[in-house]
Design a protein around this motif. Structure first.
Motif, PDB file in Angstrom:
ATOM      1  N   GLU A  33       0.861  -1.177   0.000  1.00  0.00           N
ATOM      2  CA  GLU A  33       0.000   0.000   0.000  1.00  0.00           C
ATOM      3  C   GLU A  33       0.903   1.233   0.000  1.00  0.00           C
ATOM      4  O   GLU A  33       1.670   1.451   0.942  1.00  0.00           O
ATOM      5  CB  GLU A  33      -0.916   0.018   1.224  1.00  0.00           C
ATOM      6  N   VAL A  34       0.816   2.028  -1.053  1.00  0.00           N
ATOM      7  CA  VAL A  34       1.709   3.175  -1.225  1.00  0.00           C
ATOM      8  C   VAL A  34       0.941   4.477  -1.026  1.00  0.00           C
ATOM      9  O   VAL A  34      -0.115   4.689  -1.629  1.00  0.00           O
ATOM     10  CB  VAL A  34       2.372   3.157  -2.621  1.00  0.00           C
ATOM     11  N   PHE A  35       1.486   5.336  -0.173  1.00  0.00           N
ATOM     12  CA  PHE A  35       0.958   6.675   0.051  1.00  0.00           C
ATOM     13  C   PHE A  35       1.942   7.687  -0.538  1.00  0.00           C
ATOM     14  O   PHE A  35       3.152   7.518  -0.432  1.00  0.00           O
ATOM     15  CB  PHE A  35       0.798   6.954   1.551  1.00  0.00           C
ATOM     16  N   TYR A  36       1.401   8.728  -1.149  1.00  0.00           N
ATOM     17  CA  TYR A  36       2.230   9.754  -1.782  1.00  0.00           C
ATOM     18  C   TYR A  36       1.844  11.107  -1.216  1.00  0.00           C
ATOM     19  O   TYR A  36       0.682  11.501  -1.274  1.00  0.00           O
ATOM     20  CB  TYR A  36       2.004   9.722  -3.295  1.00  0.00           C
ATOM     21  N   VAL A  37       2.844  11.813  -0.679  1.00  0.00           N
ATOM     22  CA  VAL A  37       2.637  13.154  -0.126  1.00  0.00           C
ATOM     23  C   VAL A  37       3.423  14.149  -0.959  1.00  0.00           C
ATOM     24  O   VAL A  37       4.636  14.003  -1.131  1.00  0.00           O
ATOM     25  CB  VAL A  37       3.106  13.224   1.340  1.00  0.00           C
ATOM     26  N   ALA A  38       2.754  15.169  -1.488  1.00  0.00           N
ATOM     27  CA  ALA A  38       3.418  16.299  -2.135  1.00  0.00           C
ATOM     28  C   ALA A  38       3.209  17.522  -1.254  1.00  0.00           C
ATOM     29  O   ALA A  38       2.065  17.938  -1.019  1.00  0.00           O
ATOM     30  CB  ALA A  38       2.858  16.538  -3.529  1.00  0.00           C
ATOM     31  N   LEU A  39       4.293  18.083  -0.760  1.00  0.00           N
ATOM     32  CA  LEU A  39       4.180  19.205   0.172  1.00  0.00           C
ATOM     33  C   LEU A  39       3.890  20.528  -0.514  1.00  0.00           C
ATOM     34  O   LEU A  39       3.378  21.457   0.115  1.00  0.00           O
ATOM     35  CB  LEU A  39       5.466  19.319   0.994  1.00  0.00           C
ATOM     36  N   SER A  40       4.201  20.633  -1.807  1.00  0.00           N
ATOM     37  CA  SER A  40       3.953  21.877  -2.539  1.00  0.00           C
ATOM     38  C   SER A  40       3.573  21.575  -3.979  1.00  0.00           C
ATOM     39  O   SER A  40       4.166  20.699  -4.615  1.00  0.00           O
ATOM     40  CB  SER A  40       5.190  22.775  -2.518  1.00  0.00           C
ATOM     41  N   ALA A  41       2.609  22.332  -4.495  1.00  0.00           N
ATOM     42  CA  ALA A  41       2.251  22.250  -5.913  1.00  0.00           C
ATOM     43  C   ALA A  41       2.884  23.386  -6.704  1.00  0.00           C
ATOM     44  O   ALA A  41       2.550  23.598  -7.868  1.00  0.00           O
ATOM     45  CB  ALA A  41       0.735  22.275  -6.088  1.00  0.00           C
ATOM     46  N   THR A  63       0.201   9.789 -10.415  1.00  0.00           N
ATOM     47  CA  THR A  63       0.176   8.774  -9.359  1.00  0.00           C
ATOM     48  C   THR A  63      -0.885   7.713  -9.637  1.00  0.00           C
ATOM     49  O   THR A  63      -0.686   6.542  -9.298  1.00  0.00           O
ATOM     50  CB  THR A  63      -0.061   9.429  -7.992  1.00  0.00           C
ATOM     51  N   GLU A  64      -1.976   8.108 -10.263  1.00  0.00           N
ATOM     52  CA  GLU A  64      -2.988   7.121 -10.647  1.00  0.00           C
ATOM     53  C   GLU A  64      -2.400   6.134 -11.643  1.00  0.00           C
ATOM     54  O   GLU A  64      -2.634   4.919 -11.562  1.00  0.00           O
ATOM     55  CB  GLU A  64      -4.202   7.814 -11.246  1.00  0.00           C
ATOM     56  N   LEU A  65      -1.611   6.638 -12.594  1.00  0.00           N
ATOM     57  CA  LEU A  65      -0.990   5.767 -13.591  1.00  0.00           C
ATOM     58  C   LEU A  65      -0.038   4.770 -12.922  1.00  0.00           C
ATOM     59  O   LEU A  65       0.079   3.620 -13.356  1.00  0.00           O
ATOM     60  CB  LEU A  65      -0.246   6.617 -14.614  1.00  0.00           C
ATOM     61  N   LEU A  66       0.634   5.199 -11.855  1.00  0.00           N
ATOM     62  CA  LEU A  66       1.549   4.307 -11.133  1.00  0.00           C
ATOM     63  C   LEU A  66       0.816   3.306 -10.249  1.00  0.00           C
ATOM     64  O   LEU A  66       1.435   2.401  -9.705  1.00  0.00           O
ATOM     65  CB  LEU A  66       2.525   5.127 -10.284  1.00  0.00           C
ATOM     66  N   GLY A  67      -0.491   3.490 -10.082  1.00  0.00           N
ATOM     67  CA  GLY A  67      -1.284   2.541  -9.310  1.00  0.00           C
ATOM     68  C   GLY A  67      -1.605   2.973  -7.898  1.00  0.00           C
ATOM     69  O   GLY A  67      -2.160   2.195  -7.115  1.00  0.00           O
ATOM     70  N   ILE A  68      -1.283   4.215  -7.544  1.00  0.00           N
ATOM     71  CA  ILE A  68      -1.575   4.713  -6.201  1.00  0.00           C
ATOM     72  C   ILE A  68      -3.043   5.117  -6.107  1.00  0.00           C
ATOM     73  O   ILE A  68      -3.548   5.859  -6.946  1.00  0.00           O
ATOM     74  CB  ILE A  68      -0.677   5.916  -5.860  1.00  0.00           C
ATOM     75  N   ASP A  69      -3.701   4.626  -5.087  1.00  0.00           N
ATOM     76  CA  ASP A  69      -5.108   4.951  -4.880  1.00  0.00           C
ATOM     77  C   ASP A  69      -5.267   6.449  -4.616  1.00  0.00           C
ATOM     78  O   ASP A  69      -4.462   7.050  -3.898  1.00  0.00           O
ATOM     79  CB  ASP A  69      -5.655   4.146  -3.696  1.00  0.00           C
ATOM     80  N   GLU A  70      -6.301   7.044  -5.193  1.00  0.00           N
ATOM     81  CA  GLU A  70      -6.511   8.483  -5.043  1.00  0.00           C
ATOM     82  C   GLU A  70      -6.612   8.902  -3.579  1.00  0.00           C
ATOM     83  O   GLU A  70      -6.167   9.980  -3.192  1.00  0.00           O
ATOM     84  CB  GLU A  70      -7.774   8.911  -5.791  1.00  0.00           C
ATOM     85  N   SER A  71      -7.173   8.038  -2.745  1.00  0.00           N
ATOM     86  CA  SER A  71      -7.311   8.368  -1.324  1.00  0.00           C
ATOM     87  C   SER A  71      -5.958   8.361  -0.600  1.00  0.00           C
ATOM     88  O   SER A  71      -5.850   8.858   0.521  1.00  0.00           O
ATOM     89  CB  SER A  71      -8.263   7.383  -0.638  1.00  0.00           C
ATOM     90  N   ASN A  72      -4.931   7.799  -1.236  1.00  0.00           N
ATOM     91  CA  ASN A  72      -3.589   7.757  -0.648  1.00  0.00           C
ATOM     92  C   ASN A  72      -2.687   8.874  -1.168  1.00  0.00           C
ATOM     93  O   ASN A  72      -1.489   8.874  -0.902  1.00  0.00           O
ATOM     94  CB  ASN A  72      -2.931   6.410  -0.929  1.00  0.00           C
ATOM     95  N   LEU A  73      -3.260   9.798  -1.931  1.00  0.00           N
ATOM     96  CA  LEU A  73      -2.524  10.962  -2.421  1.00  0.00           C
ATOM     97  C   LEU A  73      -2.867  12.155  -1.540  1.00  0.00           C
ATOM     98  O   LEU A  73      -4.027  12.570  -1.455  1.00  0.00           O
ATOM     99  CB  LEU A  73      -2.901  11.252  -3.878  1.00  0.00           C
ATOM    100  N   LEU A  74      -1.858  12.716  -0.875  1.00  0.00           N
ATOM    101  CA  LEU A  74      -2.053  13.819   0.057  1.00  0.00           C
ATOM    102  C   LEU A  74      -1.316  15.045  -0.469  1.00  0.00           C
ATOM    103  O   LEU A  74      -0.087  15.013  -0.630  1.00  0.00           O
ATOM    104  CB  LEU A  74      -1.531  13.450   1.448  1.00  0.00           C
ATOM    105  N   LEU A  75      -2.047  16.119  -0.749  1.00  0.00           N
ATOM    106  CA  LEU A  75      -1.465  17.320  -1.339  1.00  0.00           C
ATOM    107  C   LEU A  75      -1.530  18.475  -0.350  1.00  0.00           C
ATOM    108  O   LEU A  75      -2.564  18.719   0.275  1.00  0.00           O
ATOM    109  CB  LEU A  75      -2.213  17.693  -2.620  1.00  0.00           C
ATOM    110  N   TYR A  76      -0.410  19.196  -0.257  1.00  0.00           N
ATOM    111  CA  TYR A  76      -0.322  20.346   0.642  1.00  0.00           C
ATOM    112  C   TYR A  76       0.094  21.578  -0.148  1.00  0.00           C
ATOM    113  O   TYR A  76       0.493  21.485  -1.315  1.00  0.00           O
ATOM    114  CB  TYR A  76       0.660  20.044   1.776  1.00  0.00           C
ATOM    115  N   ASP A  77       0.030  22.733   0.504  1.00  0.00           N
ATOM    116  CA  ASP A  77       0.246  24.008  -0.190  1.00  0.00           C
ATOM    117  C   ASP A  77       1.379  24.832   0.413  1.00  0.00           C
ATOM    118  O   ASP A  77       1.303  26.062   0.464  1.00  0.00           O
ATOM    119  CB  ASP A  77      -1.051  24.822  -0.189  1.00  0.00           C
ATOM    120  N   PHE A  78       2.453  24.176   0.849  1.00  0.00           N
ATOM    121  CA  PHE A  78       3.607  24.938   1.324  1.00  0.00           C
ATOM    122  C   PHE A  78       4.244  25.673   0.141  1.00  0.00           C
ATOM    123  O   PHE A  78       4.342  25.139  -0.962  1.00  0.00           O
ATOM    124  CB  PHE A  78       4.618  24.007   1.994  1.00  0.00           C
TER     125      PHE A  78
END
Length: 209
Positions: A33-41, A63-78
């Motif tokens: 189970e892979v989670f992906y965090v992007a701290l800045s866009a 990340t969807e193409l890599l197979g990561i579930d959308e609910s496991n993608l966490l985006l932040y706005d630093f």
């Protein structure tokens, strides 16, 4: 040792795919189970002609193409290039992520990365996740040197998925390090080092069994 959850910490959208996109594809394929965090866009750095949130849209596709579930993608706005000023808030965010995700392995920028945002991410990762295994991923355009102490073998399909995921970043297409030839040649180089067709290399920052 039982490893189930993987956390990818990406200072900016696309860093995670660039540093370990092939490994993400393999790990997802093998049932992790892979989670992906992007701290800045990186809204301040978006090229002219694109909407400010374009990188958020692109990272979702990648990340969807890599197979990561959308609910496991966490985006932040630093704010991009301001991580040193925001260090404490970033640490607090990483601690919250730690408590929510409870990962077994954490991937973060390497100790040799010269970008200020990447360095802060790595330093605060070590503070927030000091009781976890941490691997530092490679980004040669930011590294003066690199410590290849860990390798993940890849098949051609994993490299192809990495390349396809990076093609989702239409707004970044002019950057040489997103090019297919570069991505494939680096994976071949790391593969040769371990007698494999392809691989990605990592720095062992912390290893806990």
């Amino acid at each position: 040792m039982y490893v189930k959850r993987i956390l990818i910490l990406s200072p900016h959208t696309d860093d995670g795919e660039l540093g370990c996109g092939g490994s993400i594809a393999r790990l997802v394929e093998e049932g992790f189970e892979v989670f992906y965090v992007a701290l800045s866009a990186c809204e301040k750095s978006v090229p002219d002609g694109y909407p400010p949130d374009i990188l958020k849209r692109e990272v979702k596709k990648a990340t969807e193409l890599l197979g990561i579930d959308e609910s496991n993608l966490l985006l932040y706005d630093f704010e991009v290039r301001e991580f040193p000023r925001l260090r404490q808030k970033i640490l607090d965010t990483l601690i919250e992520i730690r408590e929510d995700v409870k990962p077994d392995w954490v991937f973060t920028p390497s100790s040799f990365d010269t970008h200020q945002d990447h360095r802060v991410t790595r330093e605060e990762t070590l503070r927030a996740f000091k009781k976890f295994t941490i691997l530092g991923y490679e980004q040669p355009w930011n590294n003066i040197t690199f410590n290849t102490t860990c390798f993940i073998r890849l098949e051609e399909r994993h490299v192809n998925k990495k390349i396809e995921s990076l093609k989702c970043y239409e707004s970044q297409k002019d950057k040489a390090y997103l090019g297919e030839e570069f991505i494939r040649s680096l994976a071949r180089t790391r593969g040769v080092q371990i007698n494999s067709e392809y691989a990605e290399a990592f720095e062992v920052i912390r290893w806990i069994i």
